[in-house]
Design a protein around this motif. Structure first.
Motif, mmCIF file in Angstrom:
data_model
loop_
_atom_site.group_PDB
_atom_site.id
_atom_site.type_symbol
_atom_site.label_atom_id
_atom_site.label_comp_id
_atom_site.label_asym_id
_atom_site.label_seq_id
_atom_site.Cartn_x
_atom_site.Cartn_y
_atom_site.Cartn_z
ATOM 1 N N SER A 125 0.882 -1.140 0.025
ATOM 2 C CA SER A 125 -0.085 -0.111 0.071
ATOM 3 C C SER A 125 0.863 1.439 -0.058
ATOM 4 O O SER A 125 1.871 1.602 0.916
ATOM 5 C CB SER A 125 -1.021 -0.026 1.247
ATOM 6 O OG SER A 125 -0.309 -0.131 2.407
ATOM 7 N N ASP A 126 0.745 2.032 -0.928
ATOM 8 C CA ASP A 126 1.486 3.408 -1.028
ATOM 9 C C ASP A 126 0.662 4.661 -0.570
ATOM 10 O O ASP A 126 -0.777 4.534 -0.836
ATOM 11 C CB ASP A 126 1.946 3.627 -2.667
ATOM 12 C CG ASP A 126 2.655 2.457 -3.146
ATOM 13 O OD1 ASP A 126 3.329 1.966 -2.194
ATOM 14 O OD2 ASP A 126 2.983 2.463 -4.049
ATOM 15 N N THR A 127 1.192 5.386 0.270
ATOM 16 C CA THR A 127 0.571 6.505 0.696
ATOM 17 C C THR A 127 1.469 7.780 0.160
ATOM 18 O O THR A 127 2.599 7.418 0.157
ATOM 19 C CB THR A 127 0.358 6.427 2.231
ATOM 20 O OG1 THR A 127 1.808 6.501 2.603
ATOM 21 C CG2 THR A 127 -0.726 5.556 2.727
ATOM 22 N N SER A 128 0.541 8.995 -0.248
ATOM 23 C CA SER A 128 1.323 10.029 -0.715
ATOM 24 C C SER A 128 0.706 11.206 -0.033
ATOM 25 O O SER A 128 -0.363 11.215 0.479
ATOM 26 C CB SER A 128 1.305 10.346 -2.097
ATOM 27 O OG SER A 128 -0.236 10.253 -2.524
ATOM 28 N N SER A 147 3.993 0.719 2.963
ATOM 29 C CA SER A 147 3.722 -0.074 4.017
ATOM 30 C C SER A 147 3.224 -1.550 3.622
ATOM 31 O O SER A 147 2.156 -1.649 2.975
ATOM 32 C CB SER A 147 2.740 0.509 4.974
ATOM 33 O OG SER A 147 1.357 0.759 4.336
ATOM 34 N N ASP A 148 4.369 -2.512 3.827
ATOM 35 C CA ASP A 148 3.984 -3.867 3.310
ATOM 36 C C ASP A 148 3.533 -4.890 4.598
ATOM 37 O O ASP A 148 3.979 -4.630 5.558
ATOM 38 C CB ASP A 148 5.173 -4.547 2.589
ATOM 39 C CG ASP A 148 5.379 -3.577 1.322
ATOM 40 O OD1 ASP A 148 4.666 -2.917 0.869
ATOM 41 O OD2 ASP A 148 6.633 -3.655 0.781
#
Length: 249
Positions: A125-128, A147-148
């Motif tokens: 999951s990628d957060t920006s 966050s894996d």
């Protein structure tokens, strides 16, 4: 296009739609496949051993294959083993063994085995986020973070087949090679009365009783003997010193 032709086209489309809907068969739930038959179970096996010996053989069999075992009770064995098929998948196989008495509770038992396979996959999951700097104007700098985590995606009981057959075969190997106690059957135990004691009726063969004296009694006896001996010695000396009278003729 004439009207009859349009009606024919719509009717054909309707039939095709009905055929497509009717061709879909509902998938039966998995629990509907459970038959609960009274025949031989592929998850159970009979052994000519006690309950404790059977579970000990199961524990040794799992340990020999790299499983991490826990044995909280003498009739239950739990074990787990981890597998990594690929970089982003993870599999855990959990074993659960329960041992119960067989038809002959003395030297027969039944082992019930169940194995569950849990599958995990790596979820990314990628957060920006953006930061505005008022000094430089309306400039936004993207900030990204990853966050894996391993997420459980499946859980299934290992179906019956060669998997359990190989495990039962390995259990039998350890039961045949590991020394174990052999109980004695109740029918094989025989009792025999002891021979009667000999009764001695002859007076000559009657044993003489032995009187055991205590140290205090023995000392008293020796003291009395010494006193009697001391009293007799002066009397004997006086009798020897007395003058003898001559007999008159």
């Amino acid at each position: 296009m004439p009207m009859p032709s349009l009606r024919l086209v719509f009717a054909s489309l309707g039939l095709i739609a009905l055929a497509a809907c009717g061709g879909r068969t509902a998938v039966a739930p998995s629990y509907q496949q459970e038959m609960f038959s009274t025949g031989a179970s592929p998850f159970a096996h009979n052994f000519d051993a006690t309950v404790n010996e059977t579970c000990e053989a199961a524990r040794r069999a799992l340990l020999s294959q790299g499983f991490l075992t826990t044995m909280s009770q003498l009739d239950t064995v739990d074990a787990t083993k981890n597998f990594q098929p690929s970089a982003e998948t993870h599999v855990v196989v959990s074993f659960h063994v329960v041992c119960t008495p067989g038809e002959n509770a003395t030297n027969q038992s039944i082992a019930y085995v169940n194995a569950v396979q849990d599958g995990y996959a790596l979820k990314k999951s990628d957060t920006s986020a953006s930061v505005g700097l008022s000094v430089l104007g309306s400039l936004s700098l993207p900030i990204r973070s990853n966050s894996d985590a391993m997420v459980k995606i499946s859980s299934e009981t290992v179906p019956a087949g060669k998997f359990y057959d190989r495990f039962f075969h390995l259990m039998g190997h350890y039961l045949n090679t590991v020394p174990r106690s052999a109980p004695v059957a109740a029918d094989d135990v025989k009792s025999q009365p002891l021979a009667p004691s000999l009764i001695l009726n002859s007076p000559e063969l009657t044993p003489t009783p032995i009187v055991v004296q205590t140290p205090a009694a023995a000392t008293a006896i020796h003291a009395s003997d010494a006193a009697a001996a001391g009293a007799s010695e002066p009397a004997a000396a006086a009798a020897a010193s007395a003058p003898r009278t001559s007999e008159t003729q």
